[in-house]
Design an enzyme around this catalytic site. Structure first.
Site, PDB file in Angstrom:
ATOM      1  N   LYS A 145      21.006 -16.227   3.221  1.00 31.80           N
ATOM      2  CA  LYS A 145      22.209 -15.611   3.787  1.00 31.80           C
ATOM      3  C   LYS A 145      22.617 -14.502   2.832  1.00 31.80           C
ATOM      4  O   LYS A 145      22.853 -14.778   1.646  1.00 31.80           O
ATOM      5  CB  LYS A 145      23.273 -16.692   3.856  1.00 31.80           C
ATOM      6  CG  LYS A 145      24.656 -16.305   4.258  1.00 31.80           C
ATOM      7  CD  LYS A 145      25.452 -17.611   4.303  1.00 31.80           C
ATOM      8  CE  LYS A 145      26.857 -17.472   4.790  1.00 31.80           C
ATOM      9  NZ  LYS A 145      27.699 -16.577   4.055  1.00 31.80           N
TER      10      LYS A 145
ATOM     11  N   TYR B 213      23.940 -14.289  -3.415  1.00 31.66           N
ATOM     12  CA  TYR B 213      24.909 -13.257  -3.769  1.00 31.66           C
ATOM     13  C   TYR B 213      24.683 -12.806  -5.206  1.00 31.66           C
ATOM     14  O   TYR B 213      25.223 -13.411  -6.146  1.00 31.66           O
ATOM     15  CB  TYR B 213      26.337 -13.812  -3.637  1.00 31.66           C
ATOM     16  CG  TYR B 213      26.761 -14.162  -2.222  1.00 31.66           C
ATOM     17  CD1 TYR B 213      26.097 -13.666  -1.111  1.00 31.66           C
ATOM     18  CD2 TYR B 213      27.861 -14.984  -2.005  1.00 31.66           C
ATOM     19  CE1 TYR B 213      26.503 -13.987   0.178  1.00 31.66           C
ATOM     20  CE2 TYR B 213      28.285 -15.311  -0.718  1.00 31.66           C
ATOM     21  CZ  TYR B 213      27.593 -14.808   0.372  1.00 31.66           C
ATOM     22  OH  TYR B 213      28.008 -15.127   1.644  1.00 31.66           O
TER      23      TYR B 213
HETATM   24  P1  FBP Z   1      32.900 -15.025   5.648  1.00 30.68           P
HETATM   25  O1  FBP Z   1      32.251 -14.791   6.979  1.00 30.68           O
HETATM   26  O2  FBP Z   1      34.324 -15.412   5.781  1.00 30.68           O
HETATM   27  O3  FBP Z   1      32.667 -13.862   4.729  1.00 30.68           O
HETATM   28  O4  FBP Z   1      32.175 -16.304   5.037  1.00 30.68           O
HETATM   29  C1  FBP Z   1      30.881 -16.219   4.516  1.00 30.68           C
HETATM   30  C2  FBP Z   1      30.866 -16.733   3.105  1.00 30.68           C
HETATM   31  O5  FBP Z   1      29.559 -16.696   2.565  1.00 30.68           O
HETATM   32  C3  FBP Z   1      31.411 -18.137   2.939  1.00 30.68           C
HETATM   33  O6  FBP Z   1      30.477 -19.131   3.248  1.00 30.68           O
HETATM   34  C4  FBP Z   1      31.839 -18.121   1.510  1.00 30.68           C
HETATM   35  O7  FBP Z   1      32.890 -18.985   1.242  1.00 30.68           O
HETATM   36  C5  FBP Z   1      32.310 -16.719   1.324  1.00 30.68           C
HETATM   37  O8  FBP Z   1      31.669 -15.923   2.278  1.00 30.68           O
HETATM   38  C6  FBP Z   1      32.021 -16.185  -0.041  1.00 30.68           C
HETATM   39  O9  FBP Z   1      32.576 -14.922  -0.109  1.00 30.68           O
HETATM   40  P2  FBP Z   1      32.482 -13.978  -1.374  1.00 30.68           P
HETATM   41  O10 FBP Z   1      31.573 -12.883  -0.975  1.00 30.68           O
HETATM   42  O11 FBP Z   1      33.836 -13.481  -1.611  1.00 30.68           O
HETATM   43  O12 FBP Z   1      31.953 -14.806  -2.496  1.00 30.68           O
END
Ligand code: FBP
Length: 257
Positions: free
Chosen positions: A176, A145
């Site tokens: 991911k 991310y």
């Molecule tokens: P979701 O399907 O609920 O979006 O979960 C995926 C995820 O990557 C989780 O593993 C993690 O806790 C969350 O999204 C992180 O979300 P953000 O984008 O807000 O950091």
């Protein structure tokens, strides 16, 4: 070889049921449907529909140790709360050794925030996690991310392709990433990842399940290896959480790389 731990049939497809939001977002995520969002129910869903693994932080894994032991655990090794709004910094909270030996992890996961002021430290920590993953024989999944002041648009196509490439460069088995908005951009992200498999990050619950499933179809068509989904499943009432789980798994299984 490592991915067999998550995919004994060698399908090349993965569907993870993410349940680490309690740390990343806080308990508000679980309020829409508390019964559907309990660890027990999440494990039941994973068992009944054949998710590749549930994603737990160390504490949830400890609290549910021995509950449906046949459900594979993917242990998230780092994490942070979202109360602090400065540059993202997600630190190692659990070792690969503890995850494998004490928690029975079938795989481990780590969040990278490229673009953050803490990027260098996270990259170095993750590179060690990859080496430890090899030593302990478990696949390593990178939540990639891009985030922080330097990243004005974290889902821009070139940012998402860079994210999957970083995962490949650092040795992740699976990356991911968020949806970059269209089929071609996701295809680019899969190409950039080379041998690292790419899965979609679920995201905020859509009004209709179909909206989410349509994106997942495009991901699979574009060369994606599946999904890691949380809120789009367990924020729905139990019956709907079951229905969408059935559809997610059917979709993921219907594609072959
Ligand atoms: P979701 O399907 O609920 O979006 O979960 C995926 C995820 O990557 C989780 O593993 C993690 O806790 C969350 O999204 C992180 O979300 P953000 O984008 O807000 O950091």
């Amino acid at each position: 070889m490592y991915l067999e731990k998550l995919d004994p049939e060698g399908s090349g497809r993965f569907a993870f049921l993410a349940y680490d939001q309690g740390l990343e977002h806080g308990p508000a995520d679980f309020r829409p449907n508390p019964p559907s969002a309990s660890p027990q129910f999440v494990l039941e869903l994973a068992r009944d529909y054949g998710y590749s693994a549930v994603v737990f932080q160390q504490g949830v894994a400890l609290a549910t140790h021995g509950v449906y032991p046949e459900v594979p655990r993917l242990i998230k090794l780092n994490g942070r709360a979202n109360l602090y709004k400065g540059e993202p910094d997600s630190r190692l909270l659990c070792s690969v050794e503890f995850a494998v030996r004490a928690l029975g992890a079938r795989a481990v996961g780590y969040t990278l925030n490229p673009g953050s002021e803490q990027e260098g430290r996270m990259f170095a920590e993750f590179a060690q996690v990859v080496r430890d993953g090899r030593s302990f024989g478990v696949p390593v999944v990178a939540w990639v991310y891009p985030r922080g002041k330097a990243v004005p648009n974290d889902t821009a196509p070139e940012v998402i392709a860079y994210a999957t490439r970083i995962a490949f460069e650092l040795g992740a088995d699976i990356a991911k990433v968020k949806w970059p908005g269209d089929f071609e951009s996701f295809r680019w992200a899969c190409e950039a990842a080379q041998t690292t498999r790419v899965v979609l990050s679920g995201g905020v619950k859509t009004e209709e399940p179909k909206e989410f499933l349509d994106v997942l179809s495009q991901v699979l068509e574009a060369g994606g290896a599946g999904v890691a989904v949380g809120r789009n499943v367990w924020q729905r009432p139990a019956v709907e959480a079951r229905a969408i789980s059935k559809e997610i798994l059917a979709l993921v299984r219907s594609y072959r790389p």
